[in-house]
Design an enzyme around this catalytic site. Structure first.
Site, PDB file in Angstrom:
ATOM      1  CG  ASN A  11      -1.921   1.552   1.466  1.00 32.28           C
ATOM      2  OD1 ASN A  11      -1.257   1.912   1.264  1.00 32.28           O
ATOM      3  ND2 ASN A  11      -3.378   0.907   1.485  1.00 32.28           N
ATOM      4  CG  ASP A  13      -3.477   4.320   0.858  1.00 33.95           C
ATOM      5  OD1 ASP A  13      -3.449   4.986  -0.162  1.00 33.95           O
ATOM      6  OD2 ASP A  13      -3.997   4.590   1.887  1.00 33.95           O
ATOM      7  CG  HIS A  14       0.570   5.974   4.907  1.00 33.74           C
ATOM      8  ND1 HIS A  14      -0.665   7.154   5.466  1.00 33.74           N
ATOM      9  CD2 HIS A  14       0.373   4.910   5.118  1.00 33.74           C
ATOM     10  CE1 HIS A  14      -1.219   6.748   6.057  1.00 33.74           C
ATOM     11  NE2 HIS A  14      -0.741   5.675   6.367  1.00 33.74           N
ATOM     12  NE  ARG A  22       8.466  20.411   3.196  1.00 36.17           N
ATOM     13  CZ  ARG A  22       9.784  21.307   3.393  1.00 36.17           C
ATOM     14  NH1 ARG A  22      10.493  20.931   2.190  1.00 36.17           N
ATOM     15  NH2 ARG A  22      10.665  21.127   4.437  1.00 36.17           N
ATOM     16  CG  HIS A  47      -8.296   4.435   0.553  1.00 34.85           C
ATOM     17  ND1 HIS A  47      -8.099   4.508   2.764  1.00 34.85           N
ATOM     18  CD2 HIS A  47      -9.088   4.601   0.613  1.00 34.85           C
ATOM     19  CE1 HIS A  47      -9.637   4.684   2.696  1.00 34.85           C
ATOM     20  NE2 HIS A  47     -10.637   5.028   1.012  1.00 34.85           N
ATOM     21  NE  ARG A  49      -9.380   8.467   4.037  1.00 29.73           N
ATOM     22  CZ  ARG A  49      -9.575   8.159   5.496  1.00 29.73           C
ATOM     23  NH1 ARG A  49      -9.151   7.193   5.743  1.00 29.73           N
ATOM     24  NH2 ARG A  49     -10.658   8.306   6.127  1.00 29.73           N
ATOM     25  NE  ARG A  53      -7.733  11.915   5.437  1.00 31.14           N
ATOM     26  CZ  ARG A  53      -7.446  11.024   6.626  1.00 31.14           C
ATOM     27  NH1 ARG A  53      -7.478  10.374   7.397  1.00 31.14           N
ATOM     28  NH2 ARG A  53      -9.075  11.035   7.008  1.00 31.14           N
ATOM     29  CG  HIS A  54      -3.595   9.062   1.539  1.00 29.93           C
ATOM     30  ND1 HIS A  54      -3.802   8.506   1.177  1.00 29.93           N
ATOM     31  CD2 HIS A  54      -4.159   8.587   2.813  1.00 29.93           C
ATOM     32  CE1 HIS A  54      -4.756   7.544   1.459  1.00 29.93           C
ATOM     33  NE2 HIS A  54      -4.530   7.713   2.833  1.00 29.93           N
ATOM     34  CD  GLU A  74      -7.204   0.051   0.642  1.00 35.16           C
ATOM     35  OE1 GLU A  74      -7.470   1.281   1.776  1.00 35.16           O
ATOM     36  OE2 GLU A  74      -5.929  -0.904   1.659  1.00 35.16           O
ATOM     37  CB  THR A 104      -5.642   4.986   9.125  1.00 35.80           C
ATOM     38  OG1 THR A 104      -5.242   3.739   9.097  1.00 35.80           O
ATOM     39  CG2 THR A 104      -6.122   4.317  10.962  1.00 35.80           C
ATOM     40  CB  THR A 105      -9.352   1.962   7.088  1.00 34.01           C
ATOM     41  OG1 THR A 105      -9.303   2.791   6.106  1.00 34.01           O
ATOM     42  CG2 THR A 105     -11.124   1.369   6.518  1.00 34.01           C
ATOM     43  CD  GLU A 155      -7.449  -6.052   3.062  1.00 34.67           C
ATOM     44  OE1 GLU A 155      -7.367  -6.101   1.723  1.00 34.67           O
ATOM     45  OE2 GLU A 155      -6.496  -5.297   3.481  1.00 34.67           O
ATOM     46  CG  HIS A 198      -5.540  -1.328   9.162  1.00 36.40           C
ATOM     47  ND1 HIS A 198      -4.751  -0.746  10.880  1.00 36.40           N
ATOM     48  CD2 HIS A 198      -6.454  -0.231   8.619  1.00 36.40           C
ATOM     49  CE1 HIS A 198      -5.622   0.473  10.258  1.00 36.40           C
ATOM     50  NE2 HIS A 198      -6.088   0.523   9.193  1.00 36.40           N
ATOM     51  N   GLY A 199      -1.695  -2.924  10.222  1.00 34.05           N
ATOM     52  CA  GLY A 199      -1.388  -2.323  11.546  1.00 34.05           C
ATOM     53  C   GLY A 199      -0.218  -3.221  11.505  1.00 34.05           C
ATOM     54  N   GLY A 220       1.041  -1.763   4.686  1.00 35.45           N
ATOM     55  CA  GLY A 220       1.170   0.261   4.300  1.00 35.45           C
ATOM     56  C   GLY A 220       2.738   0.803   4.652  1.00 35.45           C
TER      57      GLY A 220
HETATM   58  N1  PXP Z   1      -5.829  -3.391   4.151  1.00 42.23           N
HETATM   59  C1  PXP Z   1      -7.073  -1.879   4.010  1.00 42.23           C
HETATM   60  C2  PXP Z   1      -8.581  -2.356   3.691  1.00 42.23           C
HETATM   61  C3  PXP Z   1      -6.902  -1.183   4.607  1.00 42.23           C
HETATM   62  O1  PXP Z   1      -7.668  -0.110   4.836  1.00 42.23           O
HETATM   63  C4  PXP Z   1      -4.886  -0.342   5.172  1.00 42.23           C
HETATM   64  C5  PXP Z   1      -4.513   1.021   5.334  1.00 42.23           C
HETATM   65  O2  PXP Z   1      -5.059   1.609   4.148  1.00 42.23           O
HETATM   66  C6  PXP Z   1      -4.164  -1.309   4.463  1.00 42.23           C
HETATM   67  C7  PXP Z   1      -4.768  -2.162   4.582  1.00 42.23           C
HETATM   68  C8  PXP Z   1      -3.613  -1.328   5.082  1.00 42.23           C
HETATM   69  O3  PXP Z   1      -2.843  -0.987   6.461  1.00 42.23           O
HETATM   70  P1  PXP Z   1      -1.415  -0.452   6.993  1.00 42.23           P
HETATM   71  O4  PXP Z   1      -1.220   0.717   6.522  1.00 42.23           O
HETATM   72  O5  PXP Z   1      -1.818  -0.195   8.528  1.00 42.23           O
HETATM   73  O6  PXP Z   1      -0.530  -1.284   6.723  1.00 42.23           O
END
Ligand code: PXP
Length: 252
Positions: A11, A13-14, A22, A47, A49, A53-54, A74, A104-105, A155, A198-199, A220
């Site tokens: 992922n 996103d970040h 910036r 994702h 959003r 935001r990202h 996503e 976050t989600t 998921e 997630h996480g 991510g």
């Molecule tokens: N899966 C889903 C559905 C998510 O929404 C996210 C966070 O955007 C992730 C996985 C990845 O989570 P993390 O960034 O904490 O690894």
């Protein structure tokens, strides 16, 4: 049956979060996606959003055009996002809940209560040839509701398990893990393809890789954070190695 190689969806996103801090174009999430693929990612997740935001609209278009692995888009189940998904035609869509104020989600979809909102979205996306997954908690009623909605993939949300582990809440972590373990079995029993995310970090990815029903992890924040120290390519390689160690336990 020997479980398949566990897929890693990176992922990005970040990477976009850092860029947007910036403005401008650096660091480019599409460049990160390409590097992650060379290092061993099996797909890229992003994702879009509602508040952008990202990830932004043109990131999604460029990811689709420029990467040579599956794009997992996503999105919230809104008319705007359905329109963008139909235009983009990603390999997959993962439907997630979205609150403007969350960092976050935070939780999974409520597939029970949101059945009426989700059903037409699942139908439309499936009809367009997009693989649909539902991001849900691993509670049995959520898995049953997801199966009823006809999405081929769930998921499972690993965030509460990972948080409980990180914060040393052992009993809670154990209970969350049991929910995920049983949920993966139940979902696979319904014929659903099981993903998780997630996480996750190296340790939790290795643990969950030992569940034979899980075929894909989407990761991510940890990868992007760890890249500050190790570089993205090395971090993706370390993650793949952790997943492979866990997968061996599923095969044992
Ligand atoms: N899966 C889903 C559905 C998510 O929404 C996210 C966070 O955007 C992730 C996985 C990845 O989570 P993390 O960034 O904490 O690894």
């Amino acid at each position: 049956m020997s479980p398949h190689r566990l897929r890693l969806g990176v992922n990005v996103d970040h990477v976009a979060t850092i860029r947007n801090a910036r403005g401008g174009r650096h660091p480019d999430p599409v460049r990160a996606a390409k590097l992650a693929i060379v290092a061993g990612a099996d797909g890229i997740t992003a994702h879009l959003r509602e508040d952008r935001r990202h990830i932004r609209d043109d990131d999604i278009a460029r990811l689709k055009a420029e990467i040579d692995k599956p794009l997992n888009f996503e999105m919230a189940a809104t008319d705007e996002m359905v329109r963008i998904a139909l235009e983009t035609k990603p390999h997959a869509v993962c439907l997630v809940p979205e609150k403007r104020t969350e960092r976050t989600t935070e939780g999974g979809l409520d597939a029970v209560r949101q059945h009426a909102q989700l059903a037409p979205v699942v139908h439309t996306l499936k009809h367009a040839g997009i693989r649909v997954s539902l991001f849900i908690g691993a509670q049995p009623k959520q898995i049953e509701a997801a199966a009823e909605l006809g999405a081929p993939v769930v998921e499972l949300h690993t965030g509460s398990w990972c948080d409980a582990l990180t914060e040393g809440r052992e009993a809670e972590a154990k209970a969350e893990w049991e929910l995920i373990r049983a949920g993966a079995e139940m979902a696979a029993g319904f014929g659903l393809e099981v993903h998780a995310g997630h996480g996750l970090d190296y340790a939790t990815a290795e643990t969950i890789a030992a569940l034979p029903q899980v075929v894909e992890l989407n990761i991510g924040h940890f990868l992007v954070g760890e890249s500050v120290f190790e570089g993205l390519a090395e971090t993706v390689k370390f993650m793949r190695a952790a997943m492979e160690r866990g997968r061996k336990k599923a095969r044992a």
